[in-house]
Every structure is written in C-alpha cells, then in structure tokens.
Design a protein around this motif. Sequence first.
Motif, PDB file in Angstrom:
ATOM      1  N   GLN A 273       0.852  -2.162   6.956  1.00  0.00           N
ATOM      2  CA  GLN A 273      -0.493  -2.207   6.398  1.00  0.00           C
ATOM      3  C   GLN A 273      -0.697  -1.087   5.386  1.00  0.00           C
ATOM      4  N   GLN A 274      -1.427  -1.399   4.321  1.00  0.00           N
ATOM      5  CA  GLN A 274      -1.777  -0.378   3.349  1.00  0.00           C
ATOM      6  C   GLN A 274      -2.822   0.544   3.963  1.00  0.00           C
ATOM      7  N   ARG A 275      -2.529   1.843   3.948  1.00  0.00           N
ATOM      8  CA  ARG A 275      -3.430   2.826   4.556  1.00  0.00           C
ATOM      9  C   ARG A 275      -4.083   3.736   3.516  1.00  0.00           C
TER      10      ARG A 275
ATOM     11  N   SER B  89      -3.993   4.687  -1.137  1.00  0.00           N
ATOM     12  CA  SER B  89      -3.353   4.467  -2.431  1.00  0.00           C
ATOM     13  C   SER B  89      -3.972   5.373  -3.469  1.00  0.00           C
TER      14      SER B  89
ATOM     15  N   TYR C 289       2.117   2.643   2.954  1.00  0.00           N
ATOM     16  CA  TYR C 289       2.049   1.649   4.013  1.00  0.00           C
ATOM     17  C   TYR C 289       2.631   2.224   5.306  1.00  0.00           C
TER      18      TYR C 289
ATOM     19  N   GLY D 237      -1.011  -4.916  -2.864  1.00  0.00           N
ATOM     20  CA  GLY D 237      -2.120  -4.229  -2.231  1.00  0.00           C
ATOM     21  C   GLY D 237      -3.452  -4.478  -2.905  1.00  0.00           C
TER      22      GLY D 237
ATOM     23  N   LYS E   5       4.585   1.588  -1.820  1.00  0.00           N
ATOM     24  CA  LYS E   5       4.724   0.316  -2.512  1.00  0.00           C
ATOM     25  C   LYS E   5       3.950   0.370  -3.824  1.00  0.00           C
TER      26      LYS E   5
ATOM     27  N   THR F 293       7.437   2.779   7.434  1.00  0.00           N
ATOM     28  CA  THR F 293       6.583   3.478   6.475  1.00  0.00           C
ATOM     29  C   THR F 293       7.285   3.501   5.129  1.00  0.00           C
TER      30      THR F 293
END
Length: 323
Positions: free
Chosen positions: A162-164, A166, A158, A149, A145, A142
């Motif tokens: 994976q981007q979860r 933003s 992340y 994305g 970033k 985790t």
Amino acid sequence: MLGFSWVLLAFAATSVNAGRIVWDGSFNNYTTPADFDRWSWANQVGSYQWYIKGSGPTSRYLNVDAAYKNPAITSEQRGLKVTIDSTATWNSQMMRTELIPQTTANLGQGNLFYHFSVKRTNTNPPDPTLEHQVMFFESHFTELKYGVGSNPSNLGWYAGGQQRWSTPFSPDVWFNFAYDINFSSRTVGLWASTGGNPLTKVVENVAATTFTDSRDFHVGVLRIVNRNPPEDWYVSGVYVEEGPITTAIGSGAVPPPPPPVPTTVPPSSTVAPPPPPVSTSTPSGPLQTKFGQCGGTGYSGPTNCETGLSCVAVAPPFYYQCQ
C-alpha cells in the motif's frame, strides 16, 4: 485515504554517529564501471553482486562519478548513475538494472535502517506513465515506486503493498531515505529528507512481512514495460545501520532546495488552505492520523487530526501535518 506530500522539517534531535554500520554500500571502491565486472558467480568479491543487467557492456547501465553523489555526503567519493533501456531485459519484458549486496553480515535481524539517496534530472527522465519499482526487496514488502499511486509523477513509498507516503519527484533534488525495518516485530517505517537536511520520520512503523536473506535488497530500478527511451537514476549514500538511527546526511552543508511548485494544477488551486480552526467540539468526518497530511497546496484529504493532535504548518503553503 491519507494525503501524501513532502516534509521539509528538520528533526530537532540530530544524531551524527548513532548506530553501527552493518553493511557499507558506498561506491568509494568503484572507480570505473569495469570494477563491477570483478564480481561473478565464480568470483564473488566486492560490496555488490552484479548480475541483473542487460546484454550490453556494464558502462551502458552503471557509471560512477563524483558528480553523481549527494554533495552533502562528504565521506563519499562517488555516486552511481543507473541506466535502464530496451536492452536491459531480465527474464521478461521488464527493464532492470540492479545491484545486490555482497556480504556475510545478517541484514535481516533486529532493527535495521536501510539508508540511501536518489535523484533524477531532466536528462533521460523517468516516464511517469509506467510503473517503476526502486530500491526494493525481492518480496516487495517495502519499496519506492514511480509512475503509479495517487499521483504517478510523485515518488511514493509503499509498505505491505500500500502507498503510505509520496512526494513530488522534482529534478536535481536529492531525496534521502531510510527504511526503518524491525525484523523482530515485523514492521517498517520511513525516514526522509532532501539535500543535506537531517532525516525525520515521516511514517510510523506499520505491519509488513519483513524478510531478507541479506542478498535481495535491489539497489537500482525495475520498470514494468520495456521500451525506449532510456532513463537515468542517481543513487548515493547507501548503507545499512543497526539502530539507533543516524539522522545526519553527511555534513549537511548543502542548503535545502525550495519546496517544489506544482505545475499541473490550475492557478486557482495553488493557494494552500489555512490550517483547520481550533475547536473544542469533536470534529466530524474522517480524521487524519499522526504524521499524516492535513493541508497544503492541492491537498483534498482530511483536515482534522485525531484527538490530541494538531494540524501544524510544516512547509507552508505546501504541507501541513498532524503532530
């Protein structure tokens, strides 16, 4: 794909001192950059290890001052300014300036919350065209970033690669986070807020390879490409807590900032779509999950929620969420 944006919702049940602090990463004991130099492999003292740095003096990469902290955190005397530049090279062509916890506590068991706040300004801002890894673990299960994305100018969270989630990384705004890490069930979620607002859970826990040896949480920033100009990042409110979580951000006395206004989209797209109409029929197309975005300025993802959830105006016209 899930939509991502900022949540400006204050959590209704705010706890002041909910959990037990396992490790205190505040900078109260660091009055000058020279204090970080007290730590060495032969003399491992202080709250932080300091060895991921460039070839220049410590003051080139780390500075502490009251002006660098989140003013809502009244118990904290100083915050940290982290600088990366072309001299901040570590075993590669990457730019890095990072601190590591110095502790005998076990920071990798049970349900722990890794708290911190980050900020940027318009002076030496981060470059959105280059990948940054911020406040991460060595295995990167985790992390935050920037520069990658669905929107590189957003600060993204992340988990499991994976981007979860933003948010627009607006200047001069403190973004508060807590990584909700359950090392027993091997899951991680995210709590977030801005300014002095209490944390609210923005992403429910998802499966991840959760692991730390209690010495690999990187408090700082890594940029993939090494080149000038320099960048400044600000860090405040660092600590690790054993649950239940403390959602309060200090005294919470700082008024919340206004929602960020997009500047890179045409004026015609700045009007938020209305929330989906209430219907008794089963919606067609993709469905958004709990706590996922379902509407807002510039949003183009799913606008229907899973069964039992409604699309709620959290910060209109910028953000609607399935609840």
